[in-house]
Motif scaffolding. Structure first.
Motif, PDB file in Angstrom:
ATOM      1  N   ARG A 185       0.850  -1.189   0.000  1.00 30.21           N
ATOM      2  CA  ARG A 185       0.000   0.000   0.000  1.00 30.21           C
ATOM      3  C   ARG A 185       0.887   1.241   0.000  1.00 30.21           C
ATOM      4  N   PHE A 186       0.293   2.355  -0.393  1.00 33.75           N
ATOM      5  CA  PHE A 186       1.001   3.624  -0.406  1.00 33.75           C
ATOM      6  C   PHE A 186       0.814   4.325   0.945  1.00 33.75           C
ATOM      7  N   VAL A 211      -2.828  11.371  -4.342  1.00 31.95           N
ATOM      8  CA  VAL A 211      -1.972  10.178  -4.308  1.00 31.95           C
ATOM      9  C   VAL A 211      -2.736   8.970  -4.827  1.00 31.95           C
ATOM     10  N   ALA A 212      -4.005   8.813  -4.395  1.00 30.49           N
ATOM     11  CA  ALA A 212      -4.808   7.679  -4.850  1.00 30.49           C
ATOM     12  C   ALA A 212      -5.016   7.734  -6.364  1.00 30.49           C
ATOM     13  N   GLY A 213      -5.191   8.957  -6.895  1.00 29.79           N
ATOM     14  CA  GLY A 213      -5.398   9.100  -8.333  1.00 29.79           C
ATOM     15  C   GLY A 213      -4.141   8.792  -9.123  1.00 29.79           C
ATOM     16  N   PHE A 214      -3.013   9.354  -8.710  1.00 28.16           N
ATOM     17  CA  PHE A 214      -1.769   9.099  -9.430  1.00 28.16           C
ATOM     18  C   PHE A 214      -1.349   7.627  -9.337  1.00 28.16           C
ATOM     19  N   ALA A 215      -1.575   7.018  -8.170  1.00 30.53           N
ATOM     20  CA  ALA A 215      -1.156   5.630  -7.966  1.00 30.53           C
ATOM     21  C   ALA A 215      -2.166   4.633  -8.520  1.00 30.53           C
ATOM     22  N   ARG A 216      -3.380   5.156  -8.826  1.00 35.64           N
ATOM     23  CA  ARG A 216      -4.466   4.292  -9.281  1.00 35.64           C
ATOM     24  C   ARG A 216      -4.688   3.159  -8.286  1.00 35.64           C
ATOM     25  N   SER A 217      -4.757   3.552  -7.024  1.00 29.25           N
ATOM     26  CA  SER A 217      -4.931   2.562  -5.959  1.00 29.25           C
ATOM     27  C   SER A 217      -5.703   3.198  -4.817  1.00 29.25           C
ATOM     28  N   VAL A 218      -6.574   2.395  -4.204  1.00 24.30           N
ATOM     29  CA  VAL A 218      -7.312   2.875  -3.027  1.00 24.30           C
ATOM     30  C   VAL A 218      -6.605   2.460  -1.742  1.00 24.30           C
ATOM     31  N   ALA A 219      -5.518   1.677  -1.891  1.00 27.45           N
ATOM     32  CA  ALA A 219      -4.764   1.234  -0.707  1.00 27.45           C
ATOM     33  C   ALA A 219      -3.772   2.330  -0.323  1.00 27.45           C
ATOM     34  N   VAL A 220      -4.291   3.352   0.346  1.00 26.13           N
ATOM     35  CA  VAL A 220      -3.491   4.506   0.749  1.00 26.13           C
ATOM     36  C   VAL A 220      -3.613   4.702   2.252  1.00 26.13           C
ATOM     37  N   GLY A 221      -2.478   4.668   2.951  1.00 24.31           N
ATOM     38  CA  GLY A 221      -2.465   4.880   4.400  1.00 24.31           C
ATOM     39  C   GLY A 221      -2.163   6.336   4.729  1.00 24.31           C
TER      40      GLY A 221
END
Length: 378
Positions: free
Chosen positions: A340-341, A360-370
């Motif tokens: 996760r990020f 960050v979620a948009g750039f990483a294309r991930s919802v796993a953000v802490g």
């Protein structure tokens, strides 16, 4: 016990207090130092490799082999530059051996003798124990208590003596003056038996460490007891110190993440994680330079590089966020760890925090953000 640890010694009889160092005392012996102690034939259990002394010999020898029969003992030994020799004699029973590990041979080994060592005085042909070191006029002397109760004072050779106290104080004071103008006036310097005692106050832990390093580089000293303390700042609260430390940690130059800070009464505790083999060496020095921090407990936990990832992407995200005027005066650090990020750093309000997390979620294309972003208090 490791070498060089200062020990506070108090006499149970008269109450005299003395600071000494652990290498002066025979707390225990390691195998590699075993050869320094001589076995005395007839008083020790003997093994190959022992340094063995026969009463009346000019010097010790090294045991090559040792044999016992029902009533005889045979020792094969060697001396430097000579062929092997053999000694054969009646078997000697050993009862209540005082020092099976060996004895110091005096007077030849007086320099290496530690307090508490069992000794054998070759000239007196008597056993004893080293009980102290005293200065008689200008001479350092080892004090040995023989088995018959007699105290023997043995002078050290000149090369092994401690420098005069006033000379030590003068040299240390000059070194501290070079280190920082006026520093020697804020720190009192005392010396005794080659040990330097420092007391006083300085403005930062960095200065205290520099003093310790400077004194430690002076040749001929046995050690330094650094009782210098850091002044508490009347203008800096614990909260102020925490913010100063956060400012140091919030720096892309330090390859750390998941860091935390806690300060209580000027004592700081800092924890963080870092990539294995990329320890931030300069981090401690920067924190110690902050005036008002009286002590620092810093602990880093290494994470294997294979457990981290997407470092190039994290760098691109941080560069992109740093270019936004909306996040001005903020610091956002992004790490990919544990699948996760992790987003941490500082923002000025909730709106900035939510914007940074969504970005960050948009750039990483991930919802796993802490989220570990701190909102600065104004």
């Amino acid at each position: 016990m490791d070498r060089g640890i200062p020990l506070l010694c108090v006499c149970t009889h008269c109450g005299t207090i003395h600071v000494a160092f652990s290498q002066e005392f025979a707390f225990g012996r390691k195998d590699e130092a075993h050869s320094e102690y001589a076995k005395v034939y007839g008083h020790n259990r003997i093994f190959p490799g022992d340094w063995l002394y026969f009463d009346g010999a000019t010097r010790p020898c090294i045991v090559k082999s040792f044999f016992q029969s029902r009533d005889r003992e045979v020792v094969v030994f060697k001396r430097n530059g000579m062929p092997d020799e053999k000694y054969e004699g009646p078997k000697i029973p050993i009862n209540h051996e005082v020092a099976p590990e060996g004895y110091r041979l005096l007077p030849a080994q007086c320099v290496n003798t530690l307090l508490g060592d069992h000794v054998y005085h070759v000239l007196r042909k008597q056993f004893g124990v080293a009980v102290g070191v005293v200065k008689d006029d200008t001479k350092d002397k080892l004090v040995v208590k023989m088995d018959d109760g007699l105290l023997v004072f043995m002078s050290y050779p000149r090369y092994a003596e401690n420098p005069p106290n006033d000379e030590v104080v003068s040299v240390v004071r000059k070194r501290l003056e070079i280190l920082s103008s006026g520093l020697s006036e804020d720190v009192s310097i005392d010396a005794g038996q080659g040990i330097v005692y420092l007391r006083g106050f300085v403005n930062s832990l960095a200065t205290k460490r520099a003093i310790q390093t400077t004194v430690g580089e002076i040749m001929g000293l046995r050690g330094c007891v650094n009782m210098v303390r850091v002044r508490k700042s009347s203008k800096m609260t614990d909260g102020d110190l925490e913010r100063r430390i956060w400012d140091v940690l919030d720096d892309v130059a330090h390859p750390i993440f998941k860091y935390s800070v806690k300060v209580k009464s000027g004592a700081a505790k800092v924890t963080f994680y870092y990539e294995d083999e990329v320890y931030p060496d300069e981090l401690k020095a920067r924190i110690e330079s902050i005036p008002g921090i009286v002590s620092l407990n810093m602990h880093g936990t290494a994470i294997l590089k294979k457990n981290l990832g997407k470092q190039d992407l994290c760098r691109k995200i941080m560069d992109k966020l740093a270019s936004y005027s909306f996040l001005k005066n903020s610091f956002v650090h992004v790490t990919y760890v544990g699948k996760r990020f992790l987003v941490e750093g500082r923002v000025r309000n909730i709106i900035q925090r939510e914007f940074a997390l969504l970005a960050v979620a948009g750039f990483a294309r991930s919802v796993a953000v802490g989220n570990r972003l701190r909102i600065l208090k104004t």
